[in-house]
Write a protein that holds these residues in place. Sequence first.
Motif, PDB file in Angstrom:
ATOM      1  N   SER A  74       0.820  -1.197   0.000  1.00 45.33           N
ATOM      2  CA  SER A  74       0.000   0.000   0.000  1.00 45.33           C
ATOM      3  C   SER A  74       0.854   1.248   0.000  1.00 45.33           C
ATOM      4  O   SER A  74       2.058   1.214   0.221  1.00 45.33           O
ATOM      5  CB  SER A  74      -0.925  -0.009   1.221  1.00 45.33           C
ATOM      6  OG  SER A  74      -1.727  -1.170   1.216  1.00 45.33           O
ATOM      7  N   THR A  75       0.171   2.378  -0.215  1.00 43.83           N
ATOM      8  CA  THR A  75       0.823   3.676  -0.239  1.00 43.83           C
ATOM      9  C   THR A  75       0.254   4.552   0.861  1.00 43.83           C
ATOM     10  O   THR A  75      -0.798   4.258   1.408  1.00 43.83           O
ATOM     11  CB  THR A  75       0.601   4.359  -1.608  1.00 43.83           C
ATOM     12  OG1 THR A  75      -0.811   4.412  -1.857  1.00 43.83           O
ATOM     13  CG2 THR A  75       1.271   3.587  -2.721  1.00 43.83           C
ATOM     14  N   PRO A  76       0.897   5.665   1.183  1.00 41.89           N
ATOM     15  CA  PRO A  76       0.426   6.521   2.273  1.00 41.89           C
ATOM     16  C   PRO A  76      -0.933   7.145   2.000  1.00 41.89           C
ATOM     17  O   PRO A  76      -1.413   7.183   0.869  1.00 41.89           O
ATOM     18  CB  PRO A  76       1.517   7.592   2.364  1.00 41.89           C
ATOM     19  CG  PRO A  76       2.723   6.958   1.776  1.00 41.89           C
ATOM     20  CD  PRO A  76       2.203   6.067   0.676  1.00 41.89           C
ATOM     21  N   ALA A  77      -1.521   7.724   3.046  1.00 41.70           N
ATOM     22  CA  ALA A  77      -2.879   8.256   2.976  1.00 41.70           C
ATOM     23  C   ALA A  77      -3.005   9.442   2.054  1.00 41.70           C
ATOM     24  O   ALA A  77      -4.060   9.664   1.478  1.00 41.70           O
ATOM     25  CB  ALA A  77      -3.336   8.665   4.374  1.00 41.70           C
ATOM     26  N   ASP A 122      -4.517   3.312   4.164  1.00 37.23           N
ATOM     27  CA  ASP A 122      -5.635   3.795   4.966  1.00 37.23           C
ATOM     28  C   ASP A 122      -6.941   3.112   4.576  1.00 37.23           C
ATOM     29  O   ASP A 122      -7.731   2.710   5.433  1.00 37.23           O
ATOM     30  CB  ASP A 122      -5.757   5.321   4.861  1.00 37.23           C
ATOM     31  CG  ASP A 122      -5.661   5.830   3.433  1.00 37.23           C
ATOM     32  OD1 ASP A 122      -5.532   5.030   2.496  1.00 37.23           O
ATOM     33  OD2 ASP A 122      -5.703   7.060   3.256  1.00 37.23           O
ATOM     34  N   GLU A 181      -9.012  13.825   3.804  1.00 40.99           N
ATOM     35  CA  GLU A 181      -7.879  12.993   4.204  1.00 40.99           C
ATOM     36  C   GLU A 181      -7.834  12.804   5.717  1.00 40.99           C
ATOM     37  O   GLU A 181      -7.523  11.722   6.215  1.00 40.99           O
ATOM     38  CB  GLU A 181      -6.567  13.599   3.705  1.00 40.99           C
ATOM     39  CG  GLU A 181      -6.434  13.663   2.192  1.00 40.99           C
ATOM     40  CD  GLU A 181      -6.381  12.297   1.540  1.00 40.99           C
ATOM     41  OE1 GLU A 181      -6.133  11.309   2.247  1.00 40.99           O
ATOM     42  OE2 GLU A 181      -6.585  12.223   0.325  1.00 40.99           O
ATOM     43  N   ALA A 190      -8.122   9.235   7.803  1.00 44.05           N
ATOM     44  CA  ALA A 190      -7.156   8.810   8.816  1.00 44.05           C
ATOM     45  C   ALA A 190      -7.842   8.564  10.156  1.00 44.05           C
ATOM     46  O   ALA A 190      -7.563   7.576  10.848  1.00 44.05           O
ATOM     47  CB  ALA A 190      -6.059   9.865   8.963  1.00 44.05           C
ATOM     48  N   THR A 205      -1.385   2.955  13.441  1.00 41.36           N
ATOM     49  CA  THR A 205      -1.101   3.287  12.039  1.00 41.36           C
ATOM     50  C   THR A 205      -1.922   4.493  11.613  1.00 41.36           C
ATOM     51  O   THR A 205      -1.424   5.388  10.913  1.00 41.36           O
ATOM     52  CB  THR A 205      -1.405   2.087  11.127  1.00 41.36           C
ATOM     53  OG1 THR A 205      -0.645   0.957  11.557  1.00 41.36           O
ATOM     54  CG2 THR A 205      -1.066   2.414   9.675  1.00 41.36           C
ATOM     55  N   GLY A 206      -3.193   4.534  12.032  1.00 42.95           N
ATOM     56  CA  GLY A 206      -4.037   5.681  11.717  1.00 42.95           C
ATOM     57  C   GLY A 206      -3.492   6.971  12.293  1.00 42.95           C
ATOM     58  O   GLY A 206      -3.513   8.022  11.640  1.00 42.95           O
ATOM     59  N   LEU A 264      -0.648   8.034  10.120  1.00 42.88           N
ATOM     60  CA  LEU A 264      -1.153   8.621   8.878  1.00 42.88           C
ATOM     61  C   LEU A 264      -1.680  10.026   9.112  1.00 42.88           C
ATOM     62  O   LEU A 264      -1.452  10.940   8.316  1.00 42.88           O
ATOM     63  CB  LEU A 264      -2.254   7.730   8.296  1.00 42.88           C
ATOM     64  CG  LEU A 264      -1.829   6.329   7.826  1.00 42.88           C
ATOM     65  CD1 LEU A 264      -3.055   5.498   7.478  1.00 42.88           C
ATOM     66  CD2 LEU A 264      -0.888   6.428   6.638  1.00 42.88           C
ATOM     67  N   GLY A 321       1.038  12.555   9.511  1.00 44.82           N
ATOM     68  CA  GLY A 321       1.675  12.883   8.251  1.00 44.82           C
ATOM     69  C   GLY A 321       0.922  13.924   7.441  1.00 44.82           C
ATOM     70  O   GLY A 321       1.439  14.459   6.458  1.00 44.82           O
TER      71      GLY A 321
END
Length: 201
Positions: free
Chosen positions: A21-24, A48, A96, A100, A192-193, A196, A199
Amino acid sequence: MKTNSLVRWLGAAVTLAVALSTPAAAHVGVGDAHGFARGFAHPIGGLDHVLAMIAVGIFAANLGGRALWLVPATFVLMMAVGGAIGIAGIDLPYVEIGIAISVIVLGTAVALRTPLPTVAAMSLVGFFAVFHGHAHGAEMPADASGMGYAEGFMLATALLHMLGVGIGLLIGRIGSGAARVSQIGGTAMSVTGLALLAGLF
């Protein structure tokens, strides 16, 4: 299945999801969004989205009864509404951030095995689904109907929900260790949330 074995299996699954996967923050303007294949790939290409979809399934499995299908179905339906808003070009603030936060909240619900009434659970996931759907819909190209793309992301979402339900039912079969496994998995999702979300600022 022994608790330790299940924990290792879930850990491997989460690690694989993270690797694939990739970032949010990678929702708007990512490549060519035409067609079913692109729509199908979008939910499974974002960490996410993957975590939130699986959390919805586990949450539904923990609740049991009618919630087993009503909660995931509500998410898919409200995600379609959010997608339509995105396609129409209507701005939705804090998309976004909402996505998250959905990972944090749903992960916490999994960790605590929160016993919400079915209607409350449907309302909770439905609220967050609008943000996820808007992120998908906003990527649909202006020169296409987007129907194939919409079908793709809705199918991918439903399959991720099914995976989550399967994991949740599997956790439920281990008896006294179920609470521990849920705590580990849900806490990992929530952390993890938070990462994200951090970030995005």
